[in-house]
Design an enzyme around this catalytic site. Structure first.
Site, PDB file in Angstrom:
ATOM      1  N   THR A 194       1.204  -1.251  -0.161  1.00 45.65           N
ATOM      2  CA  THR A 194      -0.399  -0.108  -0.216  1.00 45.65           C
ATOM      3  C   THR A 194       0.864   1.081   0.369  1.00 45.65           C
ATOM      4  O   THR A 194       0.481   2.129  -0.950  1.00 45.65           O
ATOM      5  CB  THR A 194      -0.916   0.003   1.508  1.00 45.65           C
ATOM      6  OG1 THR A 194      -1.737  -1.034   1.442  1.00 45.65           O
ATOM      7  CG2 THR A 194      -1.680   0.846   0.696  1.00 45.65           C
ATOM      8  N   LYS A 246       7.338   1.512  12.831  1.00 42.74           N
ATOM      9  CA  LYS A 246       7.187   1.973  14.076  1.00 42.74           C
ATOM     10  C   LYS A 246       7.471   0.771  14.615  1.00 42.74           C
ATOM     11  O   LYS A 246       8.088   1.064  15.882  1.00 42.74           O
ATOM     12  CB  LYS A 246       5.392   2.141  14.509  1.00 42.74           C
ATOM     13  CG  LYS A 246       4.604   2.166  14.069  1.00 42.74           C
ATOM     14  CD  LYS A 246       3.232   2.005  13.603  1.00 42.74           C
ATOM     15  CE  LYS A 246       4.006   2.514  12.112  1.00 42.74           C
ATOM     16  NZ  LYS A 246       2.740   2.110  11.182  1.00 42.74           N
ATOM     17  N   GLY A 270       0.872   9.172  10.330  1.00 45.62           N
ATOM     18  CA  GLY A 270       0.685   8.669   8.917  1.00 45.62           C
ATOM     19  C   GLY A 270       1.097  10.452   8.412  1.00 45.62           C
ATOM     20  O   GLY A 270       2.340  11.400   8.502  1.00 45.62           O
ATOM     21  N   GLY A 324     -11.229  -2.946   4.749  1.00 45.77           N
ATOM     22  CA  GLY A 324      -9.643  -3.251   4.282  1.00 45.77           C
ATOM     23  C   GLY A 324      -8.818  -1.955   5.854  1.00 45.77           C
ATOM     24  O   GLY A 324      -8.066  -1.780   5.651  1.00 45.77           O
ATOM     25  N   GLU A 354      -6.745  -5.298   9.893  1.00 43.82           N
ATOM     26  CA  GLU A 354      -6.468  -6.505   9.459  1.00 43.82           C
ATOM     27  C   GLU A 354      -7.370  -7.805  10.742  1.00 43.82           C
ATOM     28  O   GLU A 354      -8.244  -7.814  10.502  1.00 43.82           O
ATOM     29  CB  GLU A 354      -5.316  -6.856  10.086  1.00 43.82           C
ATOM     30  CG  GLU A 354      -4.479  -5.529  10.299  1.00 43.82           C
ATOM     31  CD  GLU A 354      -3.436  -5.622   8.691  1.00 43.82           C
ATOM     32  OE1 GLU A 354      -3.069  -6.844   7.804  1.00 43.82           O
ATOM     33  OE2 GLU A 354      -3.066  -3.934   7.838  1.00 43.82           O
ATOM     34  N   LYS A 389       3.199   3.697  18.473  1.00 43.78           N
ATOM     35  CA  LYS A 389       4.087   5.238  18.353  1.00 43.78           C
ATOM     36  C   LYS A 389       4.325   6.006  19.536  1.00 43.78           C
ATOM     37  O   LYS A 389       5.019   6.959  19.760  1.00 43.78           O
ATOM     38  CB  LYS A 389       3.081   5.709  17.911  1.00 43.78           C
ATOM     39  CG  LYS A 389       2.343   5.176  15.865  1.00 43.78           C
ATOM     40  CD  LYS A 389       0.571   5.021  15.098  1.00 43.78           C
ATOM     41  CE  LYS A 389       1.076   4.590  14.610  1.00 43.78           C
ATOM     42  NZ  LYS A 389      -0.519   4.070  13.868  1.00 43.78           N
TER      43      LYS A 389
END
Lengths: 449, 449
Positions: free
Chosen positions: B16, B107, B136, B189, B192, B207
């Site tokens: 991705t 991470k 992100g 999506g 998971e 994080k």
């Protein structure tokens, strides 16, 4: 520049921000040393009156000649916090010519004379930092220049003037009228005795010029920017806007439309579900859209002693770390001029309030005038008569300011309006962005408490 | 490194994020050239299956051996987007040892093995970029490391996991139960097949470790972090919280208390007037408090192809510009360990829900158990009986988790509770910050529409 030595500062201006800088340099000395490995020494401070009683940091002297800072071979960085355009410009020029790095919070100077100063900094390979000149503690300069460098930016908008936002917030939440809210802002030290720069949108306009430069690498000449402030904005418009689900904010907005830059400062209606509609008090916020990142929203204190000092310090410490010179975010020293889409030609929905004597018959004339200009009305509310007349309030589908103003001028000329029409842009999120769902990225999915 | 040449990338992983990076490098080639003066060339991409049909950028070859990237003398920057801890760790180590810069979104690896990798990068004077590994597209790494370097940071908190936030948003706005919302996230999506990392707070925990390192220059060992996820969180708690004026969010929070770091991941109640309570869907947000800046709030997309690529690109372009090496934000290669204030000892108000058989008499026992632990109850609501029993819900004044859990365990032992007590922290803004007015910096002054 050796990073082991102390970094020597010459500071011009010991007002609110200068005082905050001195304070934070002392208070955070250890953090700064941990982060940069260097001590920061303010060697000289230029002030207007050297005889005024002050507490100064250790080993710091005063001068009343700012240009002395530019000439002192000990000084590495000149920090210009004096404001104004004449002496400040000379000081920054001389400092760069003498090989010094410069940090400034002077948005007016950079918006109007930035081209010259950035070119000079590039020529001499010096850092010209200006994080503090846009949106105070919000790191929007660094974010646009560095973090988002891999994006093609499509839009930058923000609440760029804390004083104006404070006034609108007070009008909105406490039902004050404009004059009372302004007086209150002045009493709290948020607005100057002459509030022109804040209230008439000029301060926000200076900042928007800098944001356009950062977002697109383009020179948008300050005199060409469309600027409308909030002076005399009416409480009833805030209330009518709320009925449609909107807040009125003083907005700086720039976006790219078919390779042209559409930009302006104006009071605008923003839907209440957007985070930017929720910015209260003297806060600032900036919202950026880019083709990789989607949308990014930053919110923080736009003015004040310590928040502005935070941004000034960020730049000073970049210099202390030996950061690469990247002032404009672009390689060319001189930025090309922006192709300008005039604000009057930009497509957007509009909010219109017309004051009429009575309803009967008039609504037909209004609808006729709008139709002649191809303005399509989306929602209309008629309000009860108030002392000034009967308000007819409506929102249009997307159209140009040119069409709106042509239609309302016509109605004025025909003598149908009791006062000049009130027309504000309505902020609509672009549909073409990558930010996702139909309800919009910043929608509040929950009903409110 | 000459800035005139093209910058050569070796990319590990074409999922991705890797796909988004390739896409944005092509799409924004001209912006990137304008900003850095350099072309970016992906020479080699390491993928698991080189035979899978793909559209590749020009002059790009595939390999199924990631370590090849570390050994290719042409490659300037290795971009690690393959994930996992073993091969990725070896790849980053080898790349740094061979003098390459590294950009990663990993991470988990940096939270658990960051000390080793940052030390290696420092030793070899190489850039180790990880903006993409936290939140992100939100530039929180660069902001903490550079823009806010002049601050002493007092608190960092955020919604650091978009999947978890999506689930909570759906539960809050559409009244779904946890299992249904999770299934929906998986169908879209966003989650998971094995949602452990997201739902149990582990991803957010990774994080937070990185944010603590950036904010205070301290090493907080991952295994010592208190982590509680949202698995099985009940809709009724979301509804009761709302009655008190709060939203439930999966929060990562770290703050400095008397020189110690109090940190943890937990579902927490956040007052609806705070911007962070309004973060919807798969968005992330981070809120930082510092002694100069006051509070800063950043909101953006925390995951996804393009947003993560935006952050990866930001790091790559820093390298392209020849940015100074400043990986951790601190001068020392090895960060000192944090003094840890255990989450159980942190003072905060709590939300408690107890399920009892009936009210009469029980309330006295509950009040008694709380009083014995010096827990002071602030507000109590008794709710109508539901299939599971009668809920007694209350908010406490600030107290420790230790006291709350001692009291509720006692009630459990006495057989007064029909199920285990549900206890969540309530987020209260620090009163000692410089962010201003009594109503708080992010208050919504207006009543909602």
């Amino acid at each position: 520049m050796s990073q082991q030595e102390r970094l020597v500062i010459g500071l011009a201006g010991l007002g609110t921000v200068g005082g905050g800088l001195v304070e934070m340099l002392q208070k955070n000395e250890r953090d700064i040393l941990n982060r940069t490995g260097r001590r920061i020494w303010i060697k000289t401070i230029a002030v207007r009156n050297i005889n005024k009683a002050r507490t100064l940091p250790e080993n710091c002297r005063l001068t009343d000649n700012p240009l002395e800072l530019a000439q002192d071979p000990d000084i590495d960085v000149v920090v210009e916090l004096m404001g104004g355009k004449d002496t400040a410009r000379t000081l920054i020029r001389e400092s760069l010519l003498n090989g010094k790095h410069v940090v400034t919070a002077n948005k007016a100077l950079l918006a109007e004379h930035g081209e010259e100063l950035f070119a000079l900094a590039a020529e001499h390979g010096r850092f010209l930092g200006y994080e503090a000149s846009v949106a105070g503690a919000i790191p929007i300069v660094q974010t646009l220049r560095e973090s988002l460098a891999g994006n093609h930016i499509s839009s930058v908008m923000g609440i760029l003037n804390g004083t104006g936002n404070y006034i609108l917030s007070e009008m909105t939440s406490h039902g004050l009228d404009f004059a009372t809210a302004l007086t209150q802002a002045q009493a709290q030290g948020l607005a100057e005795a002459d509030p022109t720069l804040d209230v008439d949108g000029i301060d926000a306009a200076h900042k928007l010029i800098l944001l356009i430069r950062l977002a697109w690498g383009l020179h948008y000449p300050f005199p060409e920017l469309s600027v409308q402030g909030i002076r005399g904005l009416r409480r009833m418009d805030i209330e009518f806007a709320r009925e449609f689900g909107y807040r009125i904010k003083l907005l700086g907005q720039a976006k790219e439309v078919d390779g042209k830059i559409e930009a302006g400062i104006y009071p605008a209606l923003i839907h209440y579900t957007m985070l930017i509609a929720r910015v209260g008090g003297a806060y600032n916020a900036v919202r950026v859209e880019g083709n990789a990142l989607g949308s990014l929203f930053l919110h923080g204190l736009g003015a004040g002693s310590r928040p502005t000092a935070s941004a000034v310090l960020g730049d000073i410490l970049s210099i202390a770390r030996g950061a690469e010179i990247n002032n404009t975010g672009y390689r060319r020293a001189l930025l090309p001029p922006a192709s300008i889409l005039p604000a009057e030609d930009a497509m957007t929905p509009w909010y219109v309030r017309l004051m009429v004597k009575d309803i009967s018959g008039v609504l037909r004339d209004i609808a006729g005038a709008m139709a002649e200009e191809n303005v399509s009305m989306a929602q209309v509310i008629q309000k009860a008569e108030c002392p000034e007349g009967v308000p007819i309030v409506f929102m249009t589908h997307a159209t140009t300011g040119r069409a709106i103003h042509a239609a309302t001028r016509k109605l004025e000329k025909e003598g149908l309006l009791l006062e000049q029409a009130t027309c504000y842009r309505v902020f609509a999120r672009d549909s073409g962005t990558e930010t996702g769902s139909g309800t919009g990225p910043e929608a509040v999915p929950e009903a409110d408490l």
